[in-house]
Design a protein around this motif. Sequence first.
Motif, PDB file in Angstrom:
ATOM      1  N   THR A   1       0.802  -1.238   0.000  1.00  0.00           N
ATOM      2  CA  THR A   1       0.000   0.000   0.000  1.00  0.00           C
ATOM      3  C   THR A   1       0.827   1.277   0.000  1.00  0.00           C
ATOM      4  O   THR A   1       0.283   2.370  -0.149  1.00  0.00           O
ATOM      5  N   MET A   2       2.163   1.170   0.138  1.00  0.00           N
ATOM      6  CA  MET A   2       2.981   2.363   0.363  1.00  0.00           C
ATOM      7  C   MET A   2       2.906   3.377  -0.781  1.00  0.00           C
ATOM      8  O   MET A   2       2.990   4.585  -0.546  1.00  0.00           O
ATOM      9  N   LEU A   3       2.732   2.928  -2.012  1.00  0.00           N
ATOM     10  CA  LEU A   3       2.660   3.876  -3.129  1.00  0.00           C
ATOM     11  C   LEU A   3       1.446   4.799  -2.989  1.00  0.00           C
ATOM     12  O   LEU A   3       1.474   5.945  -3.432  1.00  0.00           O
ATOM     13  N   GLY A   4       0.399   4.306  -2.334  1.00  0.00           N
ATOM     14  CA  GLY A   4      -0.821   5.094  -2.176  1.00  0.00           C
ATOM     15  C   GLY A   4      -0.673   6.302  -1.266  1.00  0.00           C
ATOM     16  O   GLY A   4      -1.568   7.159  -1.229  1.00  0.00           O
ATOM     17  N   MET A   5       0.450   6.382  -0.547  1.00  0.00           N
ATOM     18  CA  MET A   5       0.662   7.544   0.332  1.00  0.00           C
ATOM     19  C   MET A   5       1.020   8.794  -0.458  1.00  0.00           C
ATOM     20  O   MET A   5       0.892   9.920   0.034  1.00  0.00           O
ATOM     21  N   TYR A   6       1.442   8.614  -1.698  1.00  0.00           N
ATOM     22  CA  TYR A   6       1.933   9.739  -2.496  1.00  0.00           C
ATOM     23  C   TYR A   6       0.827  10.232  -3.430  1.00  0.00           C
ATOM     24  O   TYR A   6       0.534   9.602  -4.451  1.00  0.00           O
ATOM     25  N   ILE A   7       0.195  11.320  -3.025  1.00  0.00           N
ATOM     26  CA  ILE A   7      -0.919  11.885  -3.788  1.00  0.00           C
ATOM     27  C   ILE A   7      -0.343  12.722  -4.934  1.00  0.00           C
ATOM     28  O   ILE A   7       0.347  13.718  -4.696  1.00  0.00           O
ATOM     29  N   PRO A   8      -0.588  12.346  -6.179  1.00  0.00           N
ATOM     30  CA  PRO A   8       0.012  13.073  -7.304  1.00  0.00           C
ATOM     31  C   PRO A   8      -0.480  14.512  -7.380  1.00  0.00           C
ATOM     32  O   PRO A   8      -1.673  14.789  -7.345  1.00  0.00           O
ATOM     33  N   ASN A   9       0.474  15.414  -7.472  1.00  0.00           N
ATOM     34  CA  ASN A   9       0.141  16.838  -7.540  1.00  0.00           C
ATOM     35  C   ASN A   9       1.448  17.605  -7.714  1.00  0.00           C
ATOM     36  O   ASN A   9       2.508  17.021  -7.931  1.00  0.00           O
ATOM     37  N   SER A  10       1.385  18.905  -7.569  1.00  0.00           N
ATOM     38  CA  SER A  10       2.572  19.755  -7.584  1.00  0.00           C
ATOM     39  C   SER A  10       2.748  20.341  -6.190  1.00  0.00           C
ATOM     40  O   SER A  10       1.790  20.888  -5.621  1.00  0.00           O
ATOM     41  N   TYR A  11       3.963  20.230  -5.634  1.00  0.00           N
ATOM     42  CA  TYR A  11       4.228  20.670  -4.278  1.00  0.00           C
ATOM     43  C   TYR A  11       5.459  21.578  -4.251  1.00  0.00           C
ATOM     44  O   TYR A  11       6.361  21.433  -5.070  1.00  0.00           O
ATOM     45  N   GLU A  12       5.496  22.466  -3.281  1.00  0.00           N
ATOM     46  CA  GLU A  12       6.630  23.376  -3.135  1.00  0.00           C
ATOM     47  C   GLU A  12       7.638  22.793  -2.148  1.00  0.00           C
ATOM     48  O   GLU A  12       7.299  22.452  -1.018  1.00  0.00           O
ATOM     49  N   PHE A  13       8.880  22.672  -2.609  1.00  0.00           N
ATOM     50  CA  PHE A  13       9.970  22.161  -1.790  1.00  0.00           C
ATOM     51  C   PHE A  13      11.182  23.066  -1.950  1.00  0.00           C
ATOM     52  O   PHE A  13      11.277  23.829  -2.912  1.00  0.00           O
TER      53      PHE A  13
ATOM     54  N   TRP B   1      15.131  22.853  -2.929  1.00  0.00           N
ATOM     55  CA  TRP B   1      15.898  21.904  -3.740  1.00  0.00           C
ATOM     56  C   TRP B   1      16.719  20.954  -2.876  1.00  0.00           C
ATOM     57  O   TRP B   1      16.832  19.770  -3.187  1.00  0.00           O
ATOM     58  N   ASN B   2      17.283  21.438  -1.787  1.00  0.00           N
ATOM     59  CA  ASN B   2      18.149  20.614  -0.937  1.00  0.00           C
ATOM     60  C   ASN B   2      17.344  19.759   0.045  1.00  0.00           C
ATOM     61  O   ASN B   2      17.699  19.618   1.223  1.00  0.00           O
ATOM     62  N   THR B   3      16.261  19.154  -0.436  1.00  0.00           N
ATOM     63  CA  THR B   3      15.428  18.274   0.394  1.00  0.00           C
ATOM     64  C   THR B   3      16.001  16.865   0.380  1.00  0.00           C
ATOM     65  O   THR B   3      16.365  16.346  -0.676  1.00  0.00           O
ATOM     66  N   SER B   4      16.059  16.238   1.543  1.00  0.00           N
ATOM     67  CA  SER B   4      16.570  14.866   1.647  1.00  0.00           C
ATOM     68  C   SER B   4      15.443  13.870   1.365  1.00  0.00           C
ATOM     69  O   SER B   4      14.267  14.225   1.298  1.00  0.00           O
ATOM     70  N   GLY B   5      15.823  12.600   1.222  1.00  0.00           N
ATOM     71  CA  GLY B   5      14.830  11.563   0.996  1.00  0.00           C
ATOM     72  C   GLY B   5      13.829  11.467   2.137  1.00  0.00           C
ATOM     73  O   GLY B   5      12.618  11.347   1.917  1.00  0.00           O
ATOM     74  N   GLU B   6      14.318  11.530   3.366  1.00  0.00           N
ATOM     75  CA  GLU B   6      13.429  11.447   4.536  1.00  0.00           C
ATOM     76  C   GLU B   6      12.511  12.669   4.621  1.00  0.00           C
ATOM     77  O   GLU B   6      11.325  12.539   4.958  1.00  0.00           O
ATOM     78  N   GLU B   7      13.045  13.825   4.298  1.00  0.00           N
ATOM     79  CA  GLU B   7      12.229  15.045   4.339  1.00  0.00           C
ATOM     80  C   GLU B   7      11.132  15.001   3.283  1.00  0.00           C
ATOM     81  O   GLU B   7       9.999  15.408   3.549  1.00  0.00           O
ATOM     82  N   PHE B   8      11.464  14.497   2.098  1.00  0.00           N
ATOM     83  CA  PHE B   8      10.444  14.371   1.062  1.00  0.00           C
ATOM     84  C   PHE B   8       9.348  13.410   1.504  1.00  0.00           C
ATOM     85  O   PHE B   8       8.159  13.716   1.403  1.00  0.00           O
ATOM     86  N   ARG B   9       9.742  12.243   2.001  1.00  0.00           N
ATOM     87  CA  ARG B   9       8.770  11.242   2.452  1.00  0.00           C
ATOM     88  C   ARG B   9       7.879  11.789   3.555  1.00  0.00           C
ATOM     89  O   ARG B   9       6.651  11.632   3.518  1.00  0.00           O
ATOM     90  N   ASP B  10       8.477  12.443   4.543  1.00  0.00           N
ATOM     91  CA  ASP B  10       7.706  12.972   5.671  1.00  0.00           C
ATOM     92  C   ASP B  10       6.736  14.054   5.218  1.00  0.00           C
ATOM     93  O   ASP B  10       5.606  14.145   5.714  1.00  0.00           O
ATOM     94  N   ARG B  11       7.176  14.880   4.284  1.00  0.00           N
ATOM     95  CA  ARG B  11       6.285  15.924   3.760  1.00  0.00           C
ATOM     96  C   ARG B  11       5.108  15.287   3.016  1.00  0.00           C
ATOM     97  O   ARG B  11       3.969  15.764   3.106  1.00  0.00           O
ATOM     98  N   MET B  12       5.366  14.211   2.282  1.00  0.00           N
ATOM     99  CA  MET B  12       4.285  13.546   1.558  1.00  0.00           C
ATOM    100  C   MET B  12       3.281  12.894   2.498  1.00  0.00           C
ATOM    101  O   MET B  12       2.094  12.833   2.201  1.00  0.00           O
ATOM    102  N   LEU B  13       3.756  12.441   3.644  1.00  0.00           N
ATOM    103  CA  LEU B  13       2.831  11.920   4.649  1.00  0.00           C
ATOM    104  C   LEU B  13       1.930  13.044   5.155  1.00  0.00           C
ATOM    105  O   LEU B  13       0.716  12.860   5.322  1.00  0.00           O
ATOM    106  N   THR B  14       2.513  14.213   5.378  1.00  0.00           N
ATOM    107  CA  THR B  14       1.729  15.371   5.805  1.00  0.00           C
ATOM    108  C   THR B  14       0.695  15.728   4.749  1.00  0.00           C
ATOM    109  O   THR B  14      -0.478  16.015   5.077  1.00  0.00           O
ATOM    110  N   GLU B  15       1.094  15.721   3.483  1.00  0.00           N
ATOM    111  CA  GLU B  15       0.159  16.046   2.399  1.00  0.00           C
ATOM    112  C   GLU B  15      -0.921  14.982   2.277  1.00  0.00           C
ATOM    113  O   GLU B  15      -2.078  15.298   1.966  1.00  0.00           O
TER     114      GLU B  15
END
Length: 347
Positions: free
Chosen positions: A155-167, A169-183
Amino acid sequence: MYIKKIIVAIVLLGLVVAAFFANFVYSAMFRPNTAFNNETAYIYIPTGASYLDVREQLNPLLKDIDKFDALAERKQYITHIKAGKFRITKGMNNNDIINSIRINNIPIQVAFNNQESIEKLAGRISTQIEADSLSLVAAMKDTLFLKQNQFNKATMLGMYIPNSYEFFWNTSGEEFRDRMLTEYKRFWTETRVAKAKAIGLSKNEVITLASIVHEESKAADEQPRIAGVYLNRLKVGMPLQADPTLKFAAYQLPEYKNTVIKRVLNKHKTIESPYNTYLNKGLPPGPIAMADLTAIKAVLNAEKHDYYYFAADAEHMGYHRFAKNLSQHNANARAYQSYLNRQGITH
């Protein structure tokens, strides 16, 4: 008299030195120092970069790198490098450039949709932010993170809601994942959760069904009707019999690697897989691809009707013919099979 001449000479020399120093300071700080013709240039400073790394990027953009070096050292920028994407505007002086690359980290728009797997999503994201695909995959598949947030491998792919998000550039893998959980949590408003409950599905199940709907039809105006068909089948205990799930199951097998299934055959219906919705009732374990936003909304706002079947419409490509009974559906299916035969599509 001799002493006075010495004093005057010293004073004059001091004035010359002061004038030279003042000119140097003015030149180093306030004189335009850009060498590019475009209105704007950008530099990307990686996490952990040294001043030499920054200097290497700036060198072709500046007229006088030495004066920049002098001011950068004086302003202690050399030992306080910040990671990110930074803008330099034509005509900027060294002081403005240092201030810009010190504090003005520019947000960027990160967009993704229709990714078929975590690996492909990571590859897409890695072209837009600093984190590479390997670090993104590791963060996304972290078992502790998944368990803590009620996801699993299916089910993990379902956590990533397709859209455009503001980040940044120097975002890490963990920061991206955590932000996507918030979204993800932000997406699931009380209204949407209530709609999911009303059709008897969990959030993961909504996204799983939406992934099937999206693979069946990219036509946003038809997706609510297709979602309604599948919900009707779930209600009465019919198998979904969704062809996209057969393709997904097949692509997991070695013999179907690097192939494209253009026509679902009877042999595909016998594949032993929890994703085979001809052999197994109910929804598969998780999404078969990333569901488009329109498909997710189509499931939550599915059309209410009495259709239980649909087949591709050869006369209106991209759309389907719907049927309330099996005999009508078989006629629709035969019409489409005839079209495939005429096109020479056999597999």
